[in-house]
Design an enzyme around this catalytic site. Structure first.
Site, PDB file in Angstrom:
ATOM      1  N   ASP A  95      -7.508   6.228 -17.735  1.00 34.05           N
ATOM      2  CA  ASP A  95      -8.033   5.834 -18.773  1.00 34.05           C
ATOM      3  C   ASP A  95      -9.767   6.725 -18.020  1.00 34.05           C
ATOM      4  OD1 ASP A  95      -8.674   3.840 -16.950  1.00 34.05           O
ATOM      5  OD2 ASP A  95      -8.622   2.424 -18.972  1.00 34.05           O
ATOM      6  N   LYS A 100     -17.428   5.841  -6.654  1.00 37.28           N
ATOM      7  CA  LYS A 100     -18.275   6.267  -5.349  1.00 37.28           C
ATOM      8  C   LYS A 100     -17.524   7.470  -4.723  1.00 37.28           C
ATOM      9  CE  LYS A 100     -20.788   2.342  -5.200  1.00 37.28           C
ATOM     10  NZ  LYS A 100     -21.250   1.250  -4.895  1.00 37.28           N
ATOM     11  N   ASN A 141       1.180  -0.659  -0.149  1.00 36.26           N
ATOM     12  CA  ASN A 141       0.012  -0.065  -0.419  1.00 36.26           C
ATOM     13  C   ASN A 141       0.940   1.016   0.276  1.00 36.26           C
ATOM     14  OD1 ASN A 141      -1.665   2.311   0.709  1.00 36.26           O
ATOM     15  ND2 ASN A 141      -2.511   1.180   2.218  1.00 36.26           N
ATOM     16  N   ASP A 200      -6.811   2.574  -9.884  1.00 39.82           N
ATOM     17  CA  ASP A 200      -8.275   2.558  -9.137  1.00 39.82           C
ATOM     18  C   ASP A 200      -9.013   3.456  -8.985  1.00 39.82           C
ATOM     19  OD1 ASP A 200     -10.984   1.211  -8.558  1.00 39.82           O
ATOM     20  OD2 ASP A 200     -10.308  -0.169  -7.524  1.00 39.82           O
TER      21      ASP A 200
END
Length: 170
Positions: A116, A78, A46, A74
């Site tokens: 992207d 949300k 991490n 990632d």
């Protein structure tokens, strides 16, 4: 977008890549070994937790961090998950400080951002742009965001270009 840290004098270069899934790390290490690239390493971690120790280990080994690439993190779409994104103010602050120490402060240290997902890229760029240690090379007219300046297309880029009929060339 590409950011860079302005100036200080240089030591030897090491390439370390952090990525999360251990199977990907093992695959990448195998490819590295087949290509005999002893100055390249991959670890599963991490990076928001381990950045200090990673950079300190590189410095203690006499290595230098010249470029950091943050590619396709990632997106955590949300709103409540946005805090899980890799690029946050604390991360950028620590990265800037450690790159100055481990990079040798020569002024040729760069951070390359790629995604992207436009919102993710804009958010990363805003976060780096909000830190005085980094300069935005695109804003300075020294970088074209339409070009992957590493010269090495990612597997995702190759896949997209093939789908678009570009033959996998970037």
């Amino acid at each position: 977008p590409c950011f860079h840290l302005p100036s200080l004098p240089p030591p030897p270069t090491t390439t370390t890549t952090t990525t999360t899934p251990q199977p990907v790390v093992e695959y990448a290490l195998g490819r590295r070994d087949k290509r005999n690239l002893p100055n390249c390493h991959f670890i599963s971690c991490n990076v928001n937790v381990d950045l200090h120790s990673i950079m300190d280990s590189i410095a203690n080994a006499g290595g230098r961090v010249k470029t950091v690439t943050i590619q396709y993190p990632d997106p955590h779409f949300k709103k409540g998950q946005k805090k899980r994104r890799v690029v946050k103010e604390d991360f950028v602050k620590v990265l800037g400080e450690k790159m100055r120490e481990v990079g040798g402060g020569v002024g040729d240290e760069h951070v390359f951002l790629q995604s992207d997902v436009k919102d993710v890229l804009d958010d990363m760029r805003d976060t780096f742009g909000g830190n005085d240690m980094f300069e935005d090379l695109e804003e300075m007219g020294e970088y074209d965001s339409e070009i992957n300046w590493t010269g090495v297309p990612t597997e995702r880029e190759v896949s997209v270009f093939k789908k678009e009929g570009g033959g996998g060339e970037v």
